[in-house]
Enzyme design. Structure first.
Site: not given
Ligand code: F6R
Length: 240
Positions: A67, A135, A137, A142
């Protein structure tokens, strides 16, 4: 789903590295799907150390990232392309032409979504690395995102923006939209490696491993995938 519970950040990175190297070494031109955020940083450091110490080569490896934020480009140090160069690409012998991220700053974002999905269809991931949101995701899919979704634009939930505000000067600076691989693009990977640490991930990890398979927890889709390895610390595993 194989679950590996580790004692500390070093062990977590080592276990994740083993999974990643199995793929990279068995296929030197493998396609690896990468993630940003804090969860994969330990793994990326271990990949760099292994490359320097043991000479593991990435010369023919190709990458696709999950992403990117909408509205910021490579010059912004919070963009995911900047993150990937800073945390991995600049420190291993990867050919930058073989690295791919969706672009968050083009006029026609729908065309960008379509072309990223075409790219992913032409280069399915041998392994996809994922972090997980508090959450549930994965990527920026989401809760409520359809399991058959492909690359799309998402409006980030307030909680996700708050979680990510730690990387920005203020909450106002956190983009409101992102472009993300869809859930179908993620589950298309032959193998999925999920890394998570910290008590704030415990509920999401529980929902992913033991909750109902439901769009209300995007990560729960991985229960129907045939090859998932989850590497977590004890805090993230505390509700299992
Ligand atoms: C990152 C992504 C997100 C993160 C998730 C966890 O490319 O797609 O899904 O993996 O938000 O983020 P952290 O590792 O910062 O807790």
């Amino acid at each position: 789903m194989k679950v590996i519970v580790t004692k500390n950040a070093k062990e977590l990175a080592n276990e994740a590295l083993k999974v990643m190297l199995e793929v990279v070494k068995s296929n030197p031109s493998a396609i690896i799907g990468l993630a940003t955020g804090s969860s994969p940083i330990g793994l990326y450091k271990s990949m760099i150390a292994d490359h320097l110490e043991n000479g593991t080569s990435y010369a023919d490896i190709k990458t696709v990232n999950l992403d990117e934020y909408v509205g910021i480009d490579e010059s912004n140090d919070q963009s995911y392309i900047y993150f990937m160069k800073d945390n991995l690409f600049n420190h291993i012998n990867i050919n930058l032409d073989n690295t791919n991220l969706p672009c968050g700053k083009v006029d026609d974002m729908q065309a960008e979504c379509d072309s990223y999905t075409s790219l992913l269809n032409s280069m399915p991931q041998d392994i996809q690395l994922l972090g997980i949101g508090a959450n549930g995701h994965i990527g920026f899919n989401e809760p409520g995102t359809a399991f058959d979704s492909t690359t799309h634009i998402v409006e980030l939930e307030e909680g996700t923006r708050l979680d990510n505000a730690r990387f920005f000067a203020s909450l106002d600076d956190v983009p409101k939209y992102a472009i993300t691989m869809g859930i179908a693009n993620i589950t298309n990977a032959k193998k999925v490696l999920v890394v998570a640490n910290g008590a704030n991930k415990a509920k999401a990890v529980y929902e992913m491993v033991k909750g109902e398979v439901s769009e209300s927890c995007p990560a729960s889709v991985l229960r129907d995938h045939k090859d998932v390895v989850l590497v977590i610390d004890e805090d993230a595993a505390s509700m299992l």
